[in-house]
Design an enzyme around this catalytic site. Structure first.
Site, PDB file in Angstrom:
ATOM      1  N   SER A 243      45.128   3.139 -46.279  1.00 33.90           N
ATOM      2  CA  SER A 243      46.619   2.170 -45.416  1.00 33.90           C
ATOM      3  C   SER A 243      47.349   0.951 -45.333  1.00 33.90           C
ATOM      4  CB  SER A 243      45.863   2.492 -43.931  1.00 33.90           C
ATOM      5  OG  SER A 243      46.344   2.375 -43.125  1.00 33.90           O
TER       6      SER A 243
ATOM      7  N   TYR B 146      38.862   0.693 -37.491  1.00 37.82           N
ATOM      8  CA  TYR B 146      39.974   1.484 -38.468  1.00 37.82           C
ATOM      9  C   TYR B 146      40.632   0.585 -39.879  1.00 37.82           C
ATOM     10  CZ  TYR B 146      43.711   4.499 -40.360  1.00 37.82           C
ATOM     11  OH  TYR B 146      44.235   5.479 -41.292  1.00 37.82           O
TER      12      TYR B 146
END
Length: 283
Positions: free
Chosen positions: A176, A189
């Site tokens: 990400s 995350y």
């Protein structure tokens, strides 16, 4: 720029049919060019979002696929299967909660048995839940869930599959932009995605002598059910506007990166992160 995405919310893990506007998974927009003919792929988180788009693109490129997903995501998984089969390829559904090593060993076994082997591994399943408070307010158990789903499951799945992968195989991990530009509400995350980048580099070094390539795709803001299911409605409304391109990305726009990295065109590409971020830097 006016947001293309209206404020909205869903219960986790979210469902594709409730998204407004509907995302583009390449159902009609993507044209295959026979880049993956004869290949067999296992895609985790393949029921929706980036995973669904990758499954559809792979099928249109000539690959058979097995998709893993949480049992409660079965409706979305069935739609993915319908789209893959419409492209003339096989789609095997493997409902799996990947939060134990045993589950990943069983997933690997079932995928190999169903497809007769695996040539491409796409570790895409992930958990996130935005937390606007500071670390003192972080919910008990969430960091364990996030790391187990995102990092441990990837490790366990690759460990189970490597003995069965042949020279020329490709492992692709979804990381990400959060690994490079972390958002405070996604504290845990973002940390998992940075860990996955590091894991990818180490695996590429370790598996390179066997002819197995390992890479990562780092998406930016992409329109998937995970967004309204894990973020406040006001954040959903402006989602993607911060990118240089000024808009949210569509799942099929990420899937093309997985096609390239899974194909023989990327035969000398290993140990790298390919950003699909709307212009946000991945370094």
């Amino acid at each position: 720029m006016t947001s293309e995405i209206p404020a909205q919310t869903q219960q986790w893990p979210g469902e594709t049919a409730a998204l407004d506007p509907a995302p583009d998974h390449g159902e009609t927009s993507y044209t295959g060019r026979e880049r993956l003919v004869g290949k067999r792929a296992l895609i985790t988180g393949g029921d929706s979002g980036i995973g669904r788009a990758t499954a559809i693109a792979y099928a249109k490129e000539g690959a058979d696929v097995a998709i893993a997903f949480l049992p409660q995501e079965n409706d979305d998984a069935e739609e993915t299967r319908r789209q893959v089969e419409a492209a003339g390829r096989t789609c095997v559904l493997l409902p799996t909660d990947q939060r134990t090593e045993e589950a990943n060993v069983e997933l690997a076994r079932k995928a190999i048995d169903a497809l007769g082997g695996i040539d491409i591994v796409v570790s895409n399943a992930a958990f996130q839940m935005a937390q606007p408070g500071g670390i003192e307010d972080f919910p008990a158990g969430q960091i364990e869930r996030t790391f187990t789903t995102n990092v441990f499951a990837t490790f366990w799945l690759v460990k189970a599959l490597v003995p069965h992968l042949q020279e020329g195989a490709s492992i692709i991990i979804t990381t990400s932009i959060q690994a490079f530009q972390p958002s405070e509400p996604l504290l845990d995350y973002a940390a998992t995605k940075a860990a996955l980048n590091n894991l990818m580099v180490n695996l590429a070094a370790q598996l390179g002598p066997r002819g197995i390539r390992v890479n990562a795709v780092a998406p930016g803001p992409i329109w998937t059910p995970l967004i309204p299911a894990t973020m406040p409605p006001e954040k959903v409304e402006s989602f993607g506007e911060q990118t240089p391109l000024g808009r949210v990305g569509q799942p099929i726009e990420v899937a093309t990166a997985f096609v390239y990295l899974g194909s023989d065109e990327a035969s000398y590409v290993s140990g790298t992160v390919l950003g699909v971020t709307g212009g946000q830097p991945v370094f």
